[in-house]
Design an enzyme around this catalytic site. Sequence first.
Site, PDB file in Angstrom:
ATOM      1  N   LYS A   1     -16.700  32.043  12.927  1.00  0.00           N
ATOM      2  CA  LYS A   1     -16.173  33.391  12.720  1.00  0.00           C
ATOM      3  C   LYS A   1     -15.360  33.369  11.429  1.00  0.00           C
ATOM      4  O   LYS A   1     -14.640  32.398  11.158  1.00  0.00           O
ATOM      5  CB  LYS A   1     -15.297  33.771  13.913  1.00  0.00           C
ATOM      6  CG  LYS A   1     -14.768  35.202  13.881  1.00  0.00           C
ATOM      7  CD  LYS A   1     -13.999  35.553  15.160  1.00  0.00           C
ATOM      8  CE  LYS A   1     -13.491  36.975  15.165  1.00  0.00           C
ATOM      9  NZ  LYS A   1     -12.787  37.328  16.414  1.00  0.00           N
TER      10      LYS A   1
ATOM     11  N   SER B   1     -14.284  41.589  18.704  1.00  0.00           N
ATOM     12  CA  SER B   1     -14.417  41.454  17.275  1.00  0.00           C
ATOM     13  C   SER B   1     -15.328  40.316  16.829  1.00  0.00           C
ATOM     14  O   SER B   1     -15.774  40.302  15.686  1.00  0.00           O
ATOM     15  CB  SER B   1     -13.034  41.252  16.656  1.00  0.00           C
ATOM     16  OG  SER B   1     -12.472  40.021  17.096  1.00  0.00           O
TER      17      SER B   1
ATOM     18  N   SER C   1     -12.312  39.452  22.625  1.00  0.00           N
ATOM     19  CA  SER C   1     -13.280  39.339  21.532  1.00  0.00           C
ATOM     20  C   SER C   1     -14.251  38.181  21.599  1.00  0.00           C
ATOM     21  O   SER C   1     -15.146  38.090  20.762  1.00  0.00           O
ATOM     22  CB  SER C   1     -12.558  39.306  20.196  1.00  0.00           C
ATOM     23  OG  SER C   1     -12.114  40.595  19.883  1.00  0.00           O
TER      24      SER C   1
END
Length: 492
Positions: free
Chosen positions: A79, A154, A178
């Site tokens: 990420k 997210s 997330s």
Amino acid sequence: MTDLHRLSIRELSEGLKTAQFSSRELTEHYLKRIAQIDPKVKSYVTVTAEQALAEANAADAALKAGNAHALTGIPLAHKDIFCTQGIKTTAGSKMLDNFISPYDATVVAKAKAAGLVTLGKVNMDEFAMGSTSENSYVGATSNPWALDHVPGGSSGGSAAAVAADLAPIATGTDTGGSIRQPASFCGLTGLKPTYGRVSRFGMIAYASSLDQGGPMARSAEDCAYLMNVIAGHDAKDSTSINKDVDDYVANLNGTAVKGLRIGIPKQYFNVAGLDADVKARVEESLKKLEEMGAILVEIDLNMTEAYVPTYYLIAPAEASSNLSRFDGVRYGYRCENPVDLMDLYKRSRSEGFGAEVQRRILIGTYALSAGYYDAYYVKAQKVRRLIQQDFLKAFENVDVIAAPSAPTTAYKIGANLSPTEMYLGDIYTLAVNLAGLPAINAPVGFDKDSLPVGLQLIGNYWSESQLLSIVHQYQQNTDWHTKRAAIAEENA
Ligand code: GLN
């Protein structure tokens, strides 16, 4: 081999060790898939092909020399919230469009030390604020199961990359859902560990008392392999906890479900807005677990209504403090031709941050302001403690708690929910972070539009091995986790 992307982490590890294929071949295979398929999914924001091939060569040398770890030579995606030395780290924000970190996050450093190969950095909501990954300054990522839908957020880039077979595993972070919600929207397994289990060093902060990194993968077994690499105490993170780490792979067993008491919170299954298909699939999965020997126990979690307001006060308050460092002076985006210092601050922050981030900075700053601090922030902290106590009381009678991960399946891209509608979609995930507990998402079927549905299991502190084992056993008895989106079936 054209189907290397079909192999599990265990199969990849064995294949590399027995030289059925090299890390170089495997890495090239994934890079080729990314080049051909990712333009449709848009999960990667940076592909680090050159570095990946160099890491693959080094992994092959270690494999030949016989000093490889279990995951040496296996590719992964990070990420874009984890700092990577020499590679851009943007956290989905224009503010950090030019940021190249001088150091690696501990999670990244541990992955490198274990010989994992970094394919690149994947998309996310700006500073991890959001539930769709549409709040990224580079634009939306698509859900591999339906390209006009969001992958969740997210950590939407991480979920989409794995679900489209553009990475076998990925890192994610979970402040209020997330990891679990995008895993749910994309049909994956994702684990949010106990707060303090995975180092936050070099993980760009959103809300420091809630943020926690974890694995996103196809199965609980794959998650266990990545947990073995990233979990553990870190002297560089004062919130990391010095406690022995399990061997999450060795601990996987086929006996976790028999006699397991699963709490079913009454309040959770009566939430307005819980989609009928989601409810049905989750109930079917619980029935399956019951057949496998689990005991379902109805429980009360009386603080359910307080989850959303409490989280949406504490998280923005911490965010407003964390994000004050982005002032246009030290690093990050700076506006053109400021007339004075105030103009520099104002325009750098107005131009560098997107709308959702600005909204949260405003809410958080207000909640922390001298006149309102006691009425909002202190009160929210008190309610947070009650929410934690509610869980601890429940764990006196049950081993784990079941819930959907989200009340719906993936939204359409551009659905343009109001902020409050969007925040309500986080109802099932937020409390876990407020309490610091671990929780896992497992895919349990599809809705009428063939979009994945996820079951969430919440455990007591440090129960990661138990959660992984339960889902592992479920996955040995079902095949939802083996289903592939059509786009993942495409060969590059
Ligand atoms: N959707 C939640 C938020 O926007 C959770 C995000 C997260 O876990 N990073 O804050």
